[in-house]
Design a protein around this motif. Structure first.
Motif, PDB file in Angstrom:
ATOM      1  N   PHE A 119      43.217  36.628  38.534  1.00  0.00           N
ATOM      2  CA  PHE A 119      43.920  36.605  39.473  1.00  0.00           C
ATOM      3  C   PHE A 119      43.959  37.957  39.783  1.00  0.00           C
ATOM      4  O   PHE A 119      44.031  38.002  41.241  1.00  0.00           O
ATOM      5  N   CYS A 120      43.978  39.000  38.747  1.00  0.00           N
ATOM      6  CA  CYS A 120      44.204  39.851  40.063  1.00  0.00           C
ATOM      7  C   CYS A 120      42.670  41.380  38.561  1.00  0.00           C
ATOM      8  O   CYS A 120      42.647  42.186  38.886  1.00  0.00           O
TER       9      CYS A 120
ATOM     10  N   CYS B 174      41.262  38.450  33.449  1.00  0.00           N
ATOM     11  CA  CYS B 174      42.830  37.862  34.584  1.00  0.00           C
ATOM     12  C   CYS B 174      41.680  37.721  35.544  1.00  0.00           C
ATOM     13  O   CYS B 174      41.085  38.084  36.836  1.00  0.00           O
TER      14      CYS B 174
ATOM     15  N   CYS C 191      49.565  41.179  36.099  1.00  0.00           N
ATOM     16  CA  CYS C 191      50.401  40.194  36.773  1.00  0.00           C
ATOM     17  C   CYS C 191      50.938  39.364  35.807  1.00  0.00           C
ATOM     18  O   CYS C 191      51.901  38.331  37.059  1.00  0.00           O
TER      19      CYS C 191
ATOM     20  N   CYS D 286      48.965  37.801  31.121  1.00  0.00           N
ATOM     21  CA  CYS D 286      48.624  39.187  32.281  1.00  0.00           C
ATOM     22  C   CYS D 286      48.678  40.131  31.832  1.00  0.00           C
ATOM     23  O   CYS D 286      49.968  40.378  32.426  1.00  0.00           O
TER      24      CYS D 286
HETATM   25 ZN   LIG Z   1      46.347  39.366  35.738  1.00  0.00          ZN
END
Ligand SMILES: [Zn+2]
Length: 171
Positions: free
Chosen positions: A158-159, A156, A143, A140
């Motif tokens: 995560f983000c 992503c 992040c 990513c």
């Molecule tokens: Zn990310």
């Protein structure tokens, strides 16, 4: 001149790399005799399970027991590909029945397949002509976490940043 295949550096956690023992690399399988000797030394039950593999930078298949770290199998060196492989034997002919590029230590692109095919051909082991499961690794930009892209959803986990369409893990 054909382009040299790309090699992949280890991109996993450094504490795992620090545990790699010199000379502890996976078994080199450069011909069918090598493979048969190695297979004969595995417990019969284990043959149904996937083994850790890497293709070293000389194009040779290296095998290690299941759950071995890829970086250990490679002796800490770069690889042309890495993942997991399951073997079967039908009428005396060995086949790699399942082959994936699943290695979070090296995150090889699915385009690393030709190096795997060449190493298996050299070792006299049949294969289906491609990875049986493709693992799509992306880093990513937002992040910097490593993602495994599922169902072509290039976002992503995560983000929520969009992930690039091209392999970029070792950026
Ligand atoms: Zn990310």
């Amino acid at each position: 001149m054909p382009a040299l295949p790309r090699s992949y550096r280890y991109v996993g956690p450094s504490d795992i790399r620090a545990r790699v023992q010199p000379g502890g690399a996976g078994q080199r399988i450069s011909c069918l005799a090598d493979f048969e000797r190695w297979a004969a030394a595995q417990p019969a039950l284990d043959m149904a399970d996937p083994f850790t593999f890497v293709i070293d930078t000389t194009g040779v298949l290296r095998l290690a027991p299941r759950r071995s770290e890829h970086v250990a199998c490679a002796g800490g060196e770069p690889v042309l590909s890495a993942g997991e492989m399951t073997f079967g034997n039908e009428s005396g002919r060995w086949t790699a029945t399942e082959i994936t590029n699943h290695s979070t230590g090296y995150c090889p692109d699915t385009s690393s397949w030709p190096a795997v095919a060449e190493a298996l051909d050299r070792a006299g082991i049949n294969h289906a002509g491609d990875f049986t499961q493709h693992v799509v690794f992306r880093r990513c930009h937002g992040c910097h976490e490593l993602n495994i892209v599922r169902e072509a959803d290039f976002v992503c986990v995560f983000c929520d940043t969009d992930l690039p369409r091209r392999w970029n893990v070792d950026g």
